[in-house]
Design a protein around this motif. Structure first.
Motif, PDB file in Angstrom:
ATOM      1  N   THR A  14       9.351 -30.940  49.091  1.00 45.78           N
ATOM      2  CA  THR A  14       8.365 -31.841  49.693  1.00 45.78           C
ATOM      3  C   THR A  14       8.038 -31.408  51.114  1.00 45.78           C
ATOM      4  O   THR A  14       6.914 -31.602  51.579  1.00 45.78           O
ATOM      5  N   ALA A  15       8.998 -30.808  51.827  1.00 44.52           N
ATOM      6  CA  ALA A  15       8.739 -30.341  53.196  1.00 44.52           C
ATOM      7  C   ALA A  15       7.677 -29.238  53.184  1.00 44.52           C
ATOM      8  O   ALA A  15       6.755 -29.252  54.012  1.00 44.52           O
ATOM      9  N   ILE A  16       7.797 -28.292  52.253  1.00 44.12           N
ATOM     10  CA  ILE A  16       6.805 -27.210  52.161  1.00 44.12           C
ATOM     11  C   ILE A  16       5.446 -27.782  51.769  1.00 44.12           C
ATOM     12  O   ILE A  16       4.422 -27.423  52.356  1.00 44.12           O
ATOM     13  N   LYS A  17       5.416 -28.704  50.809  1.00 45.97           N
ATOM     14  CA  LYS A  17       4.147 -29.318  50.396  1.00 45.97           C
ATOM     15  C   LYS A  17       3.473 -30.007  51.574  1.00 45.97           C
ATOM     16  O   LYS A  17       2.263 -29.881  51.773  1.00 45.97           O
ATOM     17  N   LYS A  18       4.247 -30.741  52.374  1.00 47.43           N
ATOM     18  CA  LYS A  18       3.691 -31.454  53.519  1.00 47.43           C
ATOM     19  C   LYS A  18       3.122 -30.473  54.548  1.00 47.43           C
ATOM     20  O   LYS A  18       2.034 -30.678  55.080  1.00 47.43           O
TER      21      LYS A  18
END
Length: 119
Positions: A14-18
């Motif tokens: 989710t960090a990379i997606k954000k």
């Protein structure tokens, strides 16, 4: 000149997606032309990105994570350097693009040129 943003569309992080959404959303808000290149579904994109991120910019494990930003073949930076440029109002310089006429950045550059001429 085309801005290339290397992304992983099927990232489980989710960090990379954000971070990817932040970069893409900001480029869209600035109306910067860019191309998204998926490294999750396209091995050629992944290889090209990994080969073209400068050695000194690669993490300890040697594998740069998305998003990675290029101006054509010229490396601009990763999310952290993009974020720093955003905070400093220097995104156009970060991307290697001239600021659009009437923008804050264009006005600052114009003032700096006038100061240099006055000296």
């Amino acid at each position: 000149m085309v801005i290339k943003v290397f992304l992983a569309t099927s990232s489980g992080s989710t960090a990379i997606k954000k971070k990817q959404q932040d970069v893409v959303g900001f480029l869209e808000a600035l109306k910067v032309d860019y191309t998204q290149l998926d490294i999750a579904c396209n091995e050629d994109n992944r290889k090209w990105m990994r080969q073209n991120v400068p050695e000194e910019k690669k993490p300890a494990n040697g594998i740069p994570l998305p998003p990675q930003i290029f101006n054509e073949d010229s490396y601009c930076g990763d999310y952290e350097t993009f974020f720093d440029a955003k905070e400093d109002n220097s995104v156009y310089a970060f991307l290697g693009l001239p600021p659009p006429p009437g923008s804050k950045q264009a006005q600052v550059e114009e003032e700096e040129e006038q100061e240099e001429e006055a000296e």
